[in-house]
Design a protein around this motif. Structure first.
Motif, PDB file in Angstrom:
ATOM      1  N   LEU A   1      -0.387   6.214 -11.536  1.00 18.24           N
ATOM      2  CA  LEU A   1       0.372   4.998 -11.267  1.00 18.24           C
ATOM      3  C   LEU A   1       1.818   5.297 -10.892  1.00 18.24           C
TER       4      LEU A   1
ATOM      5  N   SER B   1      -2.336 -13.124  -3.576  1.00 19.00           N
ATOM      6  CA  SER B   1      -3.574 -12.571  -4.113  1.00 19.00           C
ATOM      7  C   SER B   1      -4.160 -11.470  -3.248  1.00 19.00           C
TER       8      SER B   1
ATOM      9  N   ARG C   1      -3.531  -7.578  -1.467  1.00 18.94           N
ATOM     10  CA  ARG C   1      -2.658  -6.412  -1.616  1.00 18.94           C
ATOM     11  C   ARG C   1      -1.684  -6.290  -0.452  1.00 18.94           C
TER      12      ARG C   1
ATOM     13  N   GLY D   1       0.441  -7.304  -9.920  1.00 22.55           N
ATOM     14  CA  GLY D   1      -0.830  -7.225  -9.196  1.00 22.55           C
ATOM     15  C   GLY D   1      -0.691  -7.709  -7.775  1.00 22.55           C
ATOM     16  N   PRO D   2      -1.771  -7.941  -7.069  1.00 22.36           N
ATOM     17  CA  PRO D   2      -3.126  -7.622  -7.506  1.00 22.36           C
ATOM     18  C   PRO D   2      -3.395  -6.120  -7.445  1.00 22.36           C
ATOM     19  N   ALA D   3      -4.083  -5.632  -8.452  1.00 25.00           N
ATOM     20  CA  ALA D   3      -4.437  -4.222  -8.536  1.00 25.00           C
ATOM     21  C   ALA D   3      -3.222  -3.325  -8.307  1.00 25.00           C
ATOM     22  N   ASN D   4      -2.123  -3.616  -9.008  1.00 21.28           N
ATOM     23  CA  ASN D   4      -0.912  -2.796  -9.005  1.00 21.28           C
ATOM     24  C   ASN D   4      -0.144  -2.787  -7.681  1.00 21.28           C
TER      25      ASN D   4
ATOM     26  N   ARG E   1       3.456  -3.422  -8.488  1.00 15.18           N
ATOM     27  CA  ARG E   1       3.960  -2.777  -9.697  1.00 15.18           C
ATOM     28  C   ARG E   1       5.142  -1.888  -9.322  1.00 15.18           C
TER      29      ARG E   1
ATOM     30  N   ILE F   1       8.060   0.697 -16.513  1.00 12.38           N
ATOM     31  CA  ILE F   1       8.805   1.028 -17.736  1.00 12.38           C
ATOM     32  C   ILE F   1       8.546  -0.027 -18.800  1.00 12.38           C
ATOM     33  N   TRP F   2       8.657  -1.288 -18.381  1.00 10.59           N
ATOM     34  CA  TRP F   2       8.491  -2.388 -19.337  1.00 10.59           C
ATOM     35  C   TRP F   2       7.090  -2.365 -19.949  1.00 10.59           C
ATOM     36  N   GLU F   3       6.081  -2.190 -19.126  1.00 10.16           N
ATOM     37  CA  GLU F   3       4.717  -2.247 -19.665  1.00 10.16           C
ATOM     38  C   GLU F   3       4.431  -1.058 -20.573  1.00 10.16           C
TER      39      GLU F   3
ATOM     40  N   VAL G   1       4.223  -3.053 -23.910  1.00 10.29           N
ATOM     41  CA  VAL G   1       2.817  -3.435 -24.031  1.00 10.29           C
ATOM     42  C   VAL G   1       2.038  -2.286 -24.648  1.00 10.29           C
TER      43      VAL G   1
END
Lengths: 307, 448
Positions: free
Chosen positions: A77, A164, A166, A252-255, A258, A264-266, A270
């Motif tokens: 990622l 929605s 990419r 998203g969608p599908a990164n 990102r 960093i935040w996730e 998370v």
């Protein structure tokens, strides 16, 4: 007021220079304290954290450079977020700079309604991104959104599924961000434009320079320090894009949207991978530092400080 | 401009830029180390032997008002305890930060799937000694929602109990009676009439209306997350992992998982009877059903207050089934934090707030399935209409299983979300996505 201060000629007093120095530092102190406590200490701490495996709740475990090795070699990622952030920056910075310059030129006149327009264009800047992003989600709605309605009326039969797909998700984030940023850059450009002495334009006109020549040979060169400033803050801001992404697409969608700060935040809040998140934050810092240093170096070639 | 002016201007730009560069980038880092608020250690008032207990409360303003009234009643009966509500502390990020800062709320909140990562880190206190000492009666709670909050250091579902459930979250199939009637569906679903998948699919086709190339009304609207599609996989007979209470390997390669996932995603990608993410992203799933734009909708009890405001007739039916009935168990709990300084006072408050009185008050709001039998099986819950068929929520509980209870639940969920995104935008088939989930699950599970 004490007696001493009311007598400027009192003996045994500190020299004026020394007093001014102390006063200067006192003025700096509130800001400096804030910087040291909330920034400098945090910076040092984050460097240390980046060398650990730490979930915030248990004791950190020192793992050396493992986080950096992991993110450069193991994290698929990380490459995605680098690319997404690069894509965002390369499109949004030139777009917001050029549009802002255009607006500033348009509004750098004495017309009565101008303050109103300036205010309107500046409003998005002071509006919370979360609110703005929520509204834009409606604009981007493929079936009922105002954007696709407009495109449809312009003859585009199948306007994009903005958020929605990419392909279109990142452009959506960019559109929102440019719209939000442009007012700020415009105000900076306006300030720059107003600092250019009108005598130069008058002299050029007398010499027979047309509008374009005046713009090309007076406005643009004398605006370069402003442009430089706008570019630097825009690039730094773009490399850190986060809240628009969080609200608009959630990465998203599908990164596809990102970005580094989202990553960093996730990782941090998370997945509770504080060490790893700190390492990514340092990679971001290094990138920002390098890009800014490079710009600083290159400015000698194009920024003119003579006015 | 003079040379001096030039330099000053340049200096200002340099300073401003450097400042922004360093301050901006590291805000994230600064946020990490920001300490919690000091209000958790409010000093005792003059002479009074007051203990302050802070309580992390989740939910909307109506729920928080109920919690406040419970706190007020508790304080009236216990004048040595001062209760402070903190709605932010129920937020995962805020809670974690408060715990890290050493100032956790005395009573913390956890959803069933946040709880494992708290369990592994010892954030909550085992309640068994209090329960034994006070002979606190656990019998009134549904066993299904007590068990997952047990943990023995290795596996969930066994060992000491770390939280008391404030509710059970169960999903039923909401349906719009007006749309059903308009589509000529004469036999309305009842609690005993469990539809099979085919019958449900037929209904979605019969109630989806297209106009001018656009869908005006959908037969079904669904949240696409794991909690929802796992119901379909389970109904076909496919578990996601080897042991839901202590997963060690993925079993997503069981063909039954794909069967359920396939039928679930087909509503969007093949049949077109459920809206794509493009539509629901902006509209919201619940809002589409509440707006009368969808014939059916799968979600939990908490949707009831919203739907009661709609102007059509609606009810709930059991989840459609393939080989067996299935349901995903969710929920949330309150527990005492290990870092609390007031374990005894916190226990007194905790045992009061999950009591029958508190649950009755929450049930009156309409949005939860009580974790206590005495409240859930009362007229209050069963006869508060709509929905008429409240019994369905209790029936579904019998078939409910939790998603894997593991500290890496967020990572597993991300794997699933990413793959499902790709399926719903048509870049992967359901089979490819499930195969990829299987591989990534095993990588993650083996790393822990």
């Amino acid at each position: 007021m004490s007696e001493t201060t009311s007598k400027p000629t009192a003996p045994q007093r500190m020299s004026l220079g020394r007093r001014e120095t102390i006063a200067g530092y006192l003025f700096l102190l509130p800001n400096l304290l804030g910087f040291v406590i909330f920034t400098a200490l945090a910076v040092v701490a984050s460097a240390a954290i980046s060398l650990t495996s730490w979930d915030l709740l248990s004791d950190p475990e020192f793992i050396g450079l493992q986080n950096y090795i992991d993110l450069l070699t193991h994290d698929p990622l990380f490459r995605t977020v680098l690319w997404n952030t690069f894509y965002f920056t390369v499109v949004s910075v030139p777009a917001s700079t050029v549009i802002a310059l255009g607006l500033a030129l348009m509004f750098n006149t004495g017309l009565r309604a101008i303050p109103l327009f300036r205010t309107m264009y500046f409003l998005p800047v002071i509006t919370a991104t979360v609110v703005v992003a929520l509204v834009w989600r409606w604009f981007f709605n493929p079936d009922f959104g105002i954007l696709n309605y407009a495109l449809f009326r312009l003859g585009i039969d199948s306007p994009p599924n903005w958020l929605s797909t990419r392909t279109w998700a990142m452009p959506s984030v960019i559109i929102l961000s440019v719209w939000k940023q442009v007012g700020y850059n415009m105000v900076i450009f306006l300030a720059g434009l107003q600092a250019i002495p009108t005598t130069l334009y008058e002299a050029a006109s007398i010499d027979g320079a047309g509008r374009w020549q005046r713009f090309r040979n007076i406005t643009l060169p004398l605006l370069t320090p402003t442009t430089f400033f706008v570019l630097i803050i825009s690039i730094i801001g773009s490399l850190q894009v986060f809240d628009a992404v969080l609200v608009l697409t959630g990465g998203g969608p599908a990164n596809a949207t990102r970005t580094i700060v989202f990553h960093i935040w996730e990782e941090a809040f998370v997945f509770l991978e504080m060490g790893y998140a700190a390492a990514v934050a340092w990679m971001l810092f290094i990138m920002v530092f390098l890009v800014t240093a490079l710009q600083w170096k290159l400015q000698k070639r194009w920024v003119h400080y003579e006015a | 401009m003079t040379a001096h002016g030039m330099n000053r201007r340049r200096f200002v730009l340099t300073g401003a830029t450097a400042g922004i560069a360093s301050a901006g980038v590291l805000t994230t880092a600064a946020a990490h180390s920001r300490a919690g608020s000091s209000r958790y250690h409010a000093p005792a008032l003059l002479g009074q032997a007051q203990t302050t207990v802070t309580w992390a409360v989740p939910g909307n303003p109506e729920e928080i008002a109920v919690y406040q009234s419970l706190a007020d009643e508790f304080m009236a009966a216990n004048d040595d305890v001062e209760v402070t509500l903190d709605s932010e502390a129920a937020d995962f990020e805020k809670f974690v930060t408060l715990v890290a800062a050493g100032t956790p709320p005395d009573i913390g909140f956890a959803t069933l799937y946040n709880w494992p990562s708290f369990a592994e880190r010892g954030i909550f206190l085992a309640l068994d000694s209090f329960i034994e000492e006070q002979s606190y009666d656990l019998e009134d709670f549904y066993e299904q929602i007590i068990t997952p909050y047990r943990y023995n250091g290795e596996t969930f579902g066994e060992g000491e109990l770390f939280g008391l459930p404030k509710e059970i979250a169960i999903r039923a199939m909401y349906f719009n009676q007006d749309i059903f009637e308009a589509a000529g569906i004469t036999e309305m679903p009842t609690p005993d009439d469990v539809w099979d998948w085919d019958r449900f699919i037929e209904m979605t086709e019969a109630t989806t209306i297209e106009e001018g190339g656009r869908t005006r009304q959908y037969g079904y609207v669904q949240d696409v997350r794991w909690t929802f599609w796992q119901i379909w996989a389970w109904s076909a007979g496919g578990d996601p992992v080897d042991n839901l209470f202590n997963p060690t390997m993925s079993t997503l390669d069981n063909p039954a998982v794909l069967e359920g996932y396939q039928v679930f995603t087909d509503f969007v990608t093949k049949l077109g009877t459920a809206p794509s993410a493009a539509v629901t992203a902006d509209q919201g799933h619940a809002e589409m059903f509440a707006g009368g734009l969808a014939a059916s909708y799968n979600n939990g009890r908490w949707m009831v207050p919203l739907f009661r405001e709609s102007d059509f007739r609606w009810d709930v039916m059991p989840m459609p089934m393939k080989n067996q009935r299935a349901q995903t168990l969710s929920g949330s709990m309150f527990g005492i934090t290990s870092g609390s300084q007031n374990h005894d006072a916190a226990w007194r408050l905790l045992s009061y707030i999950v009591g029958a009185e508190g649950q009755t008050r929450m049930t009156e709001l309409g949005l939860l399935l009580p974790s206590r039998k005495s409240v859930a099986e009362s007229d209050l819950f069963l006869n508060s209409a709509p929905p008429q068929n409240n019994q369905i929520f209790l029936d579904e509980l019998e078939f409910a299983k939790p998603l894997p209870l593991t500290p890496i639940y967020p990572e597993l969920e991300k794997v699933i979300n990413d793959q499902t995104d790709l399926v719903l935008i048509g870049e992967k088939t359901a089979a490819e996505a499930v195969a990829e989930m299987h591989t990534q699950f095993n990588t993650l599970l083996q790393a822990t």
